[in-house]
Design an enzyme around this catalytic site. Structure first.
Site, mmCIF file in Angstrom:
data_model
loop_
_atom_site.group_PDB
_atom_site.id
_atom_site.type_symbol
_atom_site.label_atom_id
_atom_site.label_comp_id
_atom_site.label_asym_id
_atom_site.label_seq_id
_atom_site.Cartn_x
_atom_site.Cartn_y
_atom_site.Cartn_z
ATOM 1 N N GLU A 2 0.873 -1.203 -0.068
ATOM 2 C CA GLU A 2 0.156 -0.135 -0.047
ATOM 3 C C GLU A 2 0.678 1.349 -0.077
ATOM 4 O O GLU A 2 0.404 2.376 -0.084
ATOM 5 C CB GLU A 2 -0.941 -0.037 1.277
ATOM 6 C CG GLU A 2 -0.276 0.246 2.740
ATOM 7 C CD GLU A 2 0.032 -1.244 3.087
ATOM 8 O OE1 GLU A 2 0.952 -1.677 2.513
ATOM 9 O OE2 GLU A 2 -0.588 -1.628 3.931
ATOM 10 N N ASP B 168 -0.371 -4.324 4.947
ATOM 11 C CA ASP B 168 -0.010 -4.292 6.393
ATOM 12 C C ASP B 168 -0.684 -5.665 6.941
ATOM 13 O O ASP B 168 -1.668 -5.850 6.737
ATOM 14 C CB ASP B 168 -0.093 -2.947 7.139
ATOM 15 C CG ASP B 168 0.478 -1.986 6.879
ATOM 16 O OD1 ASP B 168 1.820 -2.364 6.208
ATOM 17 O OD2 ASP B 168 0.373 -0.895 7.104
ATOM 18 N N GLU C 286 -7.334 -3.937 8.524
ATOM 19 C CA GLU C 286 -7.235 -2.971 7.399
ATOM 20 C C GLU C 286 -6.433 -3.466 6.358
ATOM 21 O O GLU C 286 -6.726 -3.315 5.110
ATOM 22 C CB GLU C 286 -6.640 -1.627 7.974
ATOM 23 C CG GLU C 286 -7.025 -0.353 7.361
ATOM 24 C CD GLU C 286 -8.510 0.184 7.576
ATOM 25 O OE1 GLU C 286 -9.101 -0.056 8.745
ATOM 26 O OE2 GLU C 286 -8.952 0.671 6.807
ATOM 27 N N HIS D 26 0.118 -10.929 16.017
ATOM 28 C CA HIS D 26 1.166 -10.044 16.024
ATOM 29 C C HIS D 26 2.288 -10.043 17.148
ATOM 30 O O HIS D 26 2.101 -10.799 17.905
ATOM 31 C CB HIS D 26 0.326 -8.614 16.416
ATOM 32 C CG HIS D 26 -0.462 -8.212 15.020
ATOM 33 N ND1 HIS D 26 -1.343 -7.181 15.175
ATOM 34 C CD2 HIS D 26 -0.196 -8.499 14.005
ATOM 35 C CE1 HIS D 26 -1.729 -7.077 13.939
ATOM 36 N NE2 HIS D 26 -1.166 -7.833 13.194
ATOM 37 N N ASP E 13 -2.914 -6.497 9.282
ATOM 38 C CA ASP E 13 -4.142 -6.213 10.112
ATOM 39 C C ASP E 13 -5.286 -6.473 9.445
ATOM 40 O O ASP E 13 -5.137 -6.369 8.150
ATOM 41 C CB ASP E 13 -4.002 -5.051 11.130
ATOM 42 C CG ASP E 13 -3.561 -3.997 10.412
ATOM 43 O OD1 ASP E 13 -3.921 -3.848 9.143
ATOM 44 O OD2 ASP E 13 -3.221 -2.868 11.045
ATOM 45 N N TYR F 248 5.984 -4.035 12.839
ATOM 46 C CA TYR F 248 4.699 -3.283 12.414
ATOM 47 C C TYR F 248 4.194 -2.471 13.571
ATOM 48 O O TYR F 248 4.362 -2.968 14.707
ATOM 49 C CB TYR F 248 3.513 -4.145 11.984
ATOM 50 C CG TYR F 248 2.368 -3.485 11.524
ATOM 51 C CD1 TYR F 248 2.640 -2.595 10.651
ATOM 52 C CD2 TYR F 248 1.052 -4.007 11.883
ATOM 53 C CE1 TYR F 248 1.379 -1.908 10.251
ATOM 54 C CE2 TYR F 248 0.099 -3.288 11.428
ATOM 55 C CZ TYR F 248 0.152 -2.372 10.564
ATOM 56 O OH TYR F 248 -0.835 -1.647 10.221
ATOM 57 N N ARG G 30 1.031 -1.071 14.432
ATOM 58 C CA ARG G 30 -0.228 -1.329 15.020
ATOM 59 C C ARG G 30 -0.442 -2.590 15.468
ATOM 60 O O ARG G 30 -0.667 -3.232 14.671
ATOM 61 C CB ARG G 30 -1.206 -0.917 13.942
ATOM 62 C CG ARG G 30 -1.211 0.595 13.537
ATOM 63 C CD ARG G 30 -2.209 1.096 12.500
ATOM 64 N NE ARG G 30 -1.905 2.202 11.705
ATOM 65 C CZ ARG G 30 -1.493 2.296 10.771
ATOM 66 N NH1 ARG G 30 -1.445 0.983 10.037
ATOM 67 N NH2 ARG G 30 -0.930 3.321 10.055
#
Ligand SMILES: [Zn+2]
Ligand SMILES: [Zn+2]
Ligand SMILES: [Zn+2]
Ligand SMILES: [Zn+2]
Length: 759
Positions: A24, A97, A101, A362, A99, A315, A317
């Protein structure tokens, strides 16, 4: 030319361009390109490519809440590029990423590509390192529709709440207003806190400190009064305090009890999103938004000269404190190698999951290469990147280290029937503190001498102090994140955007780092609390987060979750439309035309201004500053316009004060430079010290002859010279009160500000 041919040759052998990786962000693409090499083509979607339309609801409520997505404005070109690249590729890896999203971005990309699903894979990694990327490419998977659905549900819920409630607010309060699912809960927390503060009645209390020393020693320490006749004592007024002072003034101070205690102090867990936002706010003064922006750059890759772009952290988040085994091993090696064996604990530290909500597999936020110490790569980082990276690196290394051993000595000292208490701690073994010292300042400085039971001490000073109990403090960005996390509202990906939104909407303003509700924020909050109690209810919203987790992890049917929400919501909406009262937010300012109070209004674009409450008879309006205060009237200045020689005035604009020419046909504008009237202290410089703003908006004081002279100060010079070293004196502004101090780093001179208004 030769180069192209050569490349083509290799291509035929290795089927160049047959693999396409889509991420992205362009920065991430660059870092991955370096790792995967020429066999892979890397493209960036530059964020989301599809979303609900901006102009209409985009959710078919009657058809099982089917979302209607469209290519986002300005994204046609990217979509075309991705489609063309996809045509050439045999295998496509979607690598946004790790997650929900990111999963949704991957799914949207898959949906617009005209390719069989079998040739499109999702790959996932927590860090952009060679090992992680190669491993991800070796283990591609299909898109996880449960995660996608959880994200879609969040998007649709937010859309329904925002697009259904906002028009009611436009009708009843003002144009341009908005309500939002998580955002309105945050505003409510801030409004509730403000009410507590306003309702708070301070209570007087006194403390009595005794400055004591051993008979022949000059080293004194302070013991605080704690008990009377063995019972906890409370001193409520001056009279009671004086009574104590009079009694103990001539009394003998005798050590009654000395306790030695050795305890362990453990390091904190490595960072997760909420803790890094808090710590960077407290230690570095960064807003949560800024912290996330810097962290994103560190994660996506920093250009490190000849080694190209390198992803420096995992990462950012995440709500997991988990550490991969590889990272644990390299931490051990680093700690033993750099600090010695005794700095590594007997068994590796394991941090249990932060909460049951923890998303996915994560990891904590940690450096990807532990041997890239902050100092060793400083040259490649901006000062902000360096400071944040240092924080992350040190916190992680410390989290794997041995505990500190602390020896605490506390003494009870008796005088007549009163007991005083003093204590101090000493670090016996520093352990992790050698890397990450998280002690408070006064924790470090307090020290009491070696005392034995029966020692008689001399009283050097008795110090009664009046205090008042304090209301709970306003939220800062840092404490708001903490509270949102504690009550379970929002997730790592939402804290920063939520806090930005409530400020952008004019519901909350930042006052000296604390978040204060505006009149508008309070009014809208009251209406929402009254008419949409669930929407602004923290536990209702937290419960919804859990349901989103259920969709992602347990394949719960998302339409059902929305359906269960929407039924009651539609009822409440209908009622609110009928019953919500029209409100006008009157201010203390009066109309300059008719004298009626001015009301706070919102423009169609959501910005605020004052309008006469006598509208439509009186149409007077007044602009507002960003802090929702009336824009001050133009002020005269000493400046003369360079073009037409007319006098200039100080006007207030969206970016603060500026100078404008009074000649209407001239229109010259100029930056307002605040002069201090102090001459530059540099030898042979005829400049004057003027107020300036740094690139990041921080005010400082520099020489007017810049760039010829680079003299600069963070604080405003007073014009006087330091009596001790001759450097300039400056005024230091702080919450505890302003003071005058020497500008020289080596000199400790300071004095109180003379303040005639002090009683
Ligand atoms: Zn008026
Ligand atoms: Zn002019
Ligand atoms: Zn100068
Ligand atoms: Zn000085």
């Amino acid at each position: 030319m030769a180069k192209t041919t050569k490349k083509k040759d290799t291509g035929e052998k290795k089927s160049s361009g047959k693999y396409l990786v889509i991420v992205e962000s362009p920065a991430k693409a660059k870092t991955i390109k370096k790792i995967l090499g020429d066999d892979y083509q890397i493209k960036a979607s530059v964020g989301h490519i599809r979303d609900l339309p901006a102009k209409v609801l985009g959710v078919d409520v009657k058809n099982n809440f089917e979302p209607v997505y469209e290519i986002m404005p300005g994204k046609d070109k990217v979509v075309k590029e991705l489609s063309e690249a996809a045509k050439e590729a045999d295998n496509i890896y979607l690598a946004p990423d790790p997650d929900r999203e990111g999963e949704a971005i991957a799914w949207h990309i898959q949906s617009i590509l005209d390719k069989p699903k079998e040739s499109i894979y999702r790959i996932e990694f927590n860090e952009i390192t060679k090992t992680a990327i190669l491993d991800a490419v070796k283990n591609p998977r299909a898109i996880d529709m449960n995660k996608v659905n959880a994200q879609q549900t969040r998007r649709i819920l937010d859309r329904l709440v925002g697009y259904k409630i906002s028009p009611i607010l436009w009708q009843k309060v003002g144009k341009g207003l908005s309500a939002g699912r998580v955002q309105s809960v945050a505003v409510r927390l801030i409004c509730d806190r403000e009410k507590e503060i306003e309702a708070f009645v301070p209570k007087e209390y006194w403390t009595i400190g005794a400055e004591l020393a051993k008979p022949k020693s000059t080293n004194s320490f302070v013991a605080e009064l704690t008990k009377f006749n063995g019972e906890k004592i409370e001193i409520n007024n001056e009279e009671e305090a004086t009574k104590v002072v009079n009694t103990v003034n001539d009394a003998e101070f005798k050590v009654a009890k000395v306790t030695n205690r050795e305890s362990k102090r453990n390091p904190q867990a490595p960072f997760i999103t909420s803790t890094i936002q808090r710590e960077a706010s407290t230690r570095l003064g960064y807003s949560v938004k800024k912290t996330m922006q810097i962290a994103q750059k560190l994660y996506e890759g920093i250009d490190m000269g000849s080694s190209g772009p390198v992803g420096l952290i995992t990462y950012m988040r995440t709500d997991s404190t988990r550490i991969s085994d590889e990272a644990k091993d390299s931490a051990k090696e680093y700690i033993v190698g750099h600090y010695g064996k005794n700095y590594y604990p007997e068994t590796p530290r394991v941090y249990i999951k932060k909460s049951k909500n923890t998303q996915d597999a994560h990891e904590a936020i940690r450096p990807t290469y532990i041997d890239k110490s902050p100092e060793s790569i400083k040259q490649y980082l901006s000062s902000e990147q360096y400071r944040l990276y240092k924080l992350i690196w040190e916190r992680f290394v410390a989290s794997q280290m041995e505990s500190a051993s602390v020896k605490t000595i506390s003494a009870e000292i008796e005088a007549e029937n009163y007991t005083f208490r003093a204590s101090s701690s000493k670090i016996v073994f520093d352990g992790f503190l050698i890397v990450y010292d998280d002690r408070e300042e006064d924790e470090k400085s307090k020290a009491i001498p070696e005392l034995t039971k029966g020692d008689v001490l001399k009283l050097k000073k008795i110090d009664p102090k009046q205090h008042f109990t304090q209301p709970p403090p306003r939220f800062s960005e840092a404490t708001l994140v903490k509270t949102l996390e504690e009550v379970g509202v929002g997730r790592p990906s939402t804290y920063a955007p939520t806090i930005a939104t409530i400020q952008d909407r004019g519901y909350v303003i930042k006052e000296e780092k604390t978040l204060a509700p505006t009149a508008l924020g309070k009014t809208v909050n009251e209406l929402l609390v009254k008419h949409f109690p669930n929407i602004v209810d923290a536990s209702f919203t937290a419960d919804m987060e859990t349901k989103l987790d259920d969709i992602a992890e347990n394949a719960v049917v998302w339409q059902q979750i929305i359906g269960n929400f929407y039924g009651p919501f539609a009822e409440v909406l209908k009622k609110a439309k009928e019953e919500m009262e029209k409100v006008s937010i009157l201010t203390e300012h009066n109309c300059t035309n008719c004298g009626k109070p001015m009301a706070l209004k919102s423009s169609r674009w959501g910005s605020q201004f004052l309008g006469c409450s006598g509208y439509p008879e009186c149409k007077t309006t007044m602009p507002l500053t960003k802090d929702q205060k009336p824009v001050p009237e133009d002020k005269p200045s000493d400046e003369i316009c360079e073009k037409c020689s007319s006098p200039m005035v100080i006007k207030y604009g969206p970016y603060g004060e500026y100078l404008a020419c009074t000649n209407d046909s001239c229109k010259t504008r100029k930056k307002l430079i605040k002069k201090t009237g102090v001459n530059c202290p540099q030898e042979n410089c005829a400049g004057e010290i003027v107020q300036k703003k740094s690139r990041y908006g921080k005010i400082f004081y520099g020489c007017s002859k810049y760039p010829d002279c680079t003299f600069a100060l963070w604080n405003e010079p007073t014009g006087d010279k330091c009596p001790e070293c001759g450097s300039m004196l400056v005024t230091k502004v702080s919450k505890a009160g302003n003071k005058i101090a020497c500008s020289s780093k080596e000199c400790k001179y300071q004095q109180a500000v003379e303040n005639s208004s002090q009683s």
